[in-house]
Design a protein around this motif. Structure first.
Motif, short mmCIF file in Angstrom:
data_model
loop_
_atom_site.label_atom_id
_atom_site.label_comp_id
_atom_site.label_asym_id
_atom_site.label_seq_id
_atom_site.Cartn_x
_atom_site.Cartn_y
_atom_site.Cartn_z
N ALA A 1 -3.31 0.54 -0.85
CA ALA A 1 -1.97 0.79 -0.32
C ALA A 1 -1.64 2.26 -0.45
O ALA A 1 -1.94 2.87 -1.47
CB ALA A 1 -0.94 -0.05 -1.06
N ARG B 1 -4.23 -1.84 3.79
CA ARG B 1 -3.27 -2.72 3.13
C ARG B 1 -3.40 -4.14 3.66
O ARG B 1 -3.41 -5.10 2.90
CB ARG B 1 -1.83 -2.21 3.34
N LYS C 1 4.17 -5.12 1.01
CA LYS C 1 4.77 -3.94 1.63
C LYS C 1 6.19 -3.81 1.07
O LYS C 1 7.16 -4.13 1.72
CB LYS C 1 4.79 -4.11 3.14
N TRP D 1 -2.33 7.13 -3.46
CA TRP D 1 -3.16 6.06 -2.94
C TRP D 1 -3.53 5.17 -4.12
O TRP D 1 -4.08 5.64 -5.10
CB TRP D 1 -4.41 6.66 -2.31
N THR E 1 -3.23 -9.83 1.62
CA THR E 1 -2.79 -8.47 1.90
C THR E 1 -2.00 -7.99 0.69
O THR E 1 -1.52 -8.78 -0.11
CB THR E 1 -1.90 -8.38 3.15
N LEU E 2 -1.89 -6.70 0.58
CA LEU E 2 -1.05 -6.14 -0.47
C LEU E 2 0.39 -6.11 0.02
O LEU E 2 0.64 -5.94 1.21
CB LEU E 2 -1.53 -4.73 -0.82
N GLU F 1 -2.50 1.43 6.76
CA GLU F 1 -1.94 0.10 7.06
C GLU F 1 -3.06 -0.93 7.24
O GLU F 1 -2.95 -2.06 6.77
CB GLU F 1 -1.06 0.16 8.31
N PRO G 1 6.06 2.23 1.10
CA PRO G 1 4.92 2.34 2.03
C PRO G 1 5.14 3.44 3.05
O PRO G 1 6.28 3.72 3.44
CB PRO G 1 4.88 0.96 2.71
N TRP H 1 1.33 5.11 -0.51
CA TRP H 1 2.75 5.18 -0.85
C TRP H 1 3.25 6.59 -0.62
O TRP H 1 2.53 7.56 -0.81
CB TRP H 1 2.97 4.84 -2.33
#
Length: 169
Positions: free
Chosen positions: A137, A131, A75, A153, A72-73, A128, A87, A139
């Motif tokens: 992700a 991500r 957070k 994005w 996952t990226l 989400e 995020p 922001w």
């Protein structure tokens, strides 16, 4: 979850475990990803509840899979003296709805006409899920001191590194 899957695969000798979770249930999606399940697809309108049909995400775990949490990226917040990137959260929905309803935003992006808070909630949930799968992700940016805000994005490339930011709203 990891203990149960280890017992089922190693002790019981199962070859595969399937797991489904509603697409709108982010907590269940996180549990599946952290337990090492692979996101295999979405079954559209697969379950019917009192409030209507819902999509299910199909996850799979094979005996020979590494059983590590899915990539996952992070957070995290990114801060400089003049900018805060963080995020997006459900608290951002009203601002996203206002931005999405702006005629200039609609003219220069793919945001549909009639964009409202329901669309914005769906966007935050979709971001989400992206991500969690390591695919991108979303922001929210704030100037420091607060004077303006924006959303961007960042897309993950096929090599797993973040690509250039693109305007989302």
């Amino acid at each position: 979850m990891r203990g149960l899957t280890a017992w089922a695969l190693d002790t019981m000798g199962l070859r595969r475990i399937d797991l489904t979770a509603r697409l709108d249930n982010l907590a269940s999606l996180r549990v599946a990803c952290k337990a090492g399940f692979t996101w295999e697809g979405v079954l559209r309108d697969a379950v019917l509840d009192e409030d209507g049909a819902h999509d299910l995400v199909m996850f799979g775990l094979l005996r020979h899979d590494r059983r590590l949490p899915a990539v996952t990226l992070p957070k995290t917040e990114l801060r400089t003296q003049r900018l805060l990137l963080r995020p997006q959260t459900p608290a951002d929905v009203p601002d996203l709805a206002v931005t999405g309803a702006d005629p200039l935003t609609q003219a220069y992006t793919g945001v549909p006409r009639g964009y409202d808070e329901e669309h914005a909630r769906g966007y935050v949930a979709h971001a989400e899920r992206m991500r969690m799968r390591g695919l991108g992700a979303a922001w929210t940016g704030r100037s420091r001191p607060p004077a303006a805000s924006c959303s961007t994005w960042t897309c993950a490339t096929s090599t797993g590194t973040a690509g250039p930011p693109r305007s989302a709203t």
